[in-house]
Motif scaffolding. Sequence first.
Motif, mmCIF file in Angstrom:
data_model
loop_
_atom_site.group_PDB
_atom_site.id
_atom_site.type_symbol
_atom_site.label_atom_id
_atom_site.label_comp_id
_atom_site.label_asym_id
_atom_site.label_seq_id
_atom_site.Cartn_x
_atom_site.Cartn_y
_atom_site.Cartn_z
ATOM 1 N N ALA A 1 51.296 17.555 27.087
ATOM 2 C CA ALA A 1 50.547 16.564 26.459
ATOM 3 C C ALA A 1 50.403 15.199 27.209
ATOM 4 O O ALA A 1 49.163 14.605 27.198
ATOM 5 C CB ALA A 1 51.210 16.128 25.130
ATOM 6 N N ARG B 1 46.232 13.973 26.469
ATOM 7 C CA ARG B 1 45.754 13.836 25.194
ATOM 8 C C ARG B 1 46.913 13.660 24.301
ATOM 9 O O ARG B 1 47.673 14.718 24.124
ATOM 10 C CB ARG B 1 45.071 15.127 25.022
ATOM 11 C CG ARG B 1 43.726 15.249 25.907
ATOM 12 C CD ARG B 1 42.904 16.344 25.447
ATOM 13 N NE ARG B 1 41.941 16.621 26.366
ATOM 14 C CZ ARG B 1 41.326 17.496 26.733
ATOM 15 N NH1 ARG B 1 41.394 18.864 26.065
ATOM 16 N NH2 ARG B 1 40.244 17.546 27.368
ATOM 17 N N TYR B 2 47.026 12.593 23.692
ATOM 18 C CA TYR B 2 48.256 12.452 22.632
ATOM 19 C C TYR B 2 48.324 12.965 21.355
ATOM 20 O O TYR B 2 49.244 12.875 20.751
ATOM 21 C CB TYR B 2 48.599 10.849 22.734
ATOM 22 C CG TYR B 2 49.009 10.534 24.001
ATOM 23 C CD1 TYR B 2 50.410 10.424 24.628
ATOM 24 C CD2 TYR B 2 48.133 9.807 24.942
ATOM 25 C CE1 TYR B 2 50.639 10.003 25.766
ATOM 26 C CE2 TYR B 2 48.368 9.253 26.115
ATOM 27 C CZ TYR B 2 49.417 9.446 26.781
ATOM 28 O OH TYR B 2 50.002 9.138 27.835
ATOM 29 N N VAL B 3 47.092 13.738 21.124
ATOM 30 C CA VAL B 3 46.830 14.432 19.956
ATOM 31 C C VAL B 3 47.960 15.638 19.973
ATOM 32 O O VAL B 3 48.496 16.029 18.787
ATOM 33 C CB VAL B 3 45.863 14.813 19.406
ATOM 34 C CG1 VAL B 3 45.468 15.310 18.356
ATOM 35 C CG2 VAL B 3 44.604 13.425 19.788
ATOM 36 N N TYR B 4 48.131 16.049 21.083
ATOM 37 C CA TYR B 4 48.855 17.384 21.409
ATOM 38 C C TYR B 4 50.364 17.088 21.052
ATOM 39 O O TYR B 4 51.115 18.238 20.993
ATOM 40 C CB TYR B 4 48.804 17.774 22.916
ATOM 41 C CG TYR B 4 47.358 18.379 23.296
ATOM 42 C CD1 TYR B 4 46.583 18.258 22.303
ATOM 43 C CD2 TYR B 4 47.242 18.920 24.368
ATOM 44 C CE1 TYR B 4 45.131 18.695 22.546
ATOM 45 C CE2 TYR B 4 45.845 19.245 24.852
ATOM 46 C CZ TYR B 4 44.931 19.399 23.902
ATOM 47 O OH TYR B 4 43.665 19.715 24.076
ATOM 48 N N HIS C 1 44.237 25.496 23.392
ATOM 49 C CA HIS C 1 43.586 24.254 22.752
ATOM 50 C C HIS C 1 43.150 24.394 21.405
ATOM 51 O O HIS C 1 42.310 23.808 21.065
ATOM 52 C CB HIS C 1 42.548 23.449 23.602
ATOM 53 C CG HIS C 1 42.791 23.288 24.972
ATOM 54 N ND1 HIS C 1 43.401 22.280 25.489
ATOM 55 C CD2 HIS C 1 42.679 24.043 26.050
ATOM 56 C CE1 HIS C 1 43.696 22.438 26.667
ATOM 57 N NE2 HIS C 1 43.252 23.549 27.015
ATOM 58 N N ASP D 1 51.568 16.292 18.173
ATOM 59 C CA ASP D 1 51.688 16.740 16.843
ATOM 60 C C ASP D 1 52.291 18.081 16.706
ATOM 61 O O ASP D 1 53.169 18.351 15.827
ATOM 62 C CB ASP D 1 50.309 16.765 16.029
ATOM 63 C CG ASP D 1 49.899 15.310 15.954
ATOM 64 O OD1 ASP D 1 50.742 14.466 16.140
ATOM 65 O OD2 ASP D 1 48.616 15.134 15.650
ATOM 66 N N LEU E 1 44.570 23.471 18.271
ATOM 67 C CA LEU E 1 45.832 22.529 17.775
ATOM 68 C C LEU E 1 46.267 22.926 16.172
ATOM 69 O O LEU E 1 47.303 23.048 15.975
ATOM 70 C CB LEU E 1 45.614 21.090 17.691
ATOM 71 C CG LEU E 1 45.602 20.692 19.302
ATOM 72 C CD1 LEU E 1 45.464 19.128 19.206
ATOM 73 C CD2 LEU E 1 47.037 21.028 20.004
ATOM 74 N N ASP E 2 45.168 23.052 15.450
ATOM 75 C CA ASP E 2 45.214 23.170 14.002
ATOM 76 C C ASP E 2 46.141 24.622 13.660
ATOM 77 O O ASP E 2 46.916 24.529 12.896
ATOM 78 C CB ASP E 2 44.237 22.800 13.099
ATOM 79 C CG ASP E 2 43.036 23.760 13.748
ATOM 80 O OD1 ASP E 2 43.217 24.237 14.839
ATOM 81 O OD2 ASP E 2 41.830 23.600 13.167
ATOM 82 N N SER F 1 55.261 18.963 25.114
ATOM 83 C CA SER F 1 55.442 17.569 25.344
ATOM 84 C C SER F 1 54.784 17.135 26.893
ATOM 85 O O SER F 1 53.998 16.243 26.846
ATOM 86 C CB SER F 1 56.615 16.893 25.087
ATOM 87 O OG SER F 1 57.299 17.082 23.886
#
Lengths: 87, 76
Positions: A50, A55-58, B44, A60, B46-47, A47
């Motif tokens: 992020a 980058r707020y996608v991180y 990096h 997830d 993420l998936d 968190s």
Amino acid sequence: MNPFLAMTYILSATSFLCLIRIVRGPTHFDRLIGLNLMVLNITAIISILAVYLNRYVYFDVALVYAILGFVSVIAISKYLTGRELHK
Amino acid sequence: MIIVFLIILVITALIAIEMKDLLNSAIVLAAFSLVLTFLFFSLHALDIAIAEAAIGAGVSTVLFVVAISKTRRHEE
């Protein structure tokens, strides 16, 4: 020094201390608490990174781990009570 | 910070092999999966990190504990 990066360094040091408790713990409960604390540490690090990388996608990854992180702890605890797992 | 988690990854992998009690091995393997998730995140990817988090925390540990409860627990 950037406070975000300093906080991630501190949290990685504390997760190393959790690793020592997982390796050396005399009972299963010490190892279980160490694992749970390590999940919390790494969720906090993800968190913070992020927010720092903007980058707020991180978020997830942290969200998925926060939702699913307690399932293993519950399964191991239910096994240690002596009951059957599928009841 | 990355180097600390790489060291933790190697130590957890070795400890999960060397433990005699298989429940301890399952717990240490959950920690291995957790550190691997963070390392995928720091690359990096993420998936892959999300898939590793879902499989490693949700499915794999529960599967190992069910298998231990059906069979013997201590390694001879």
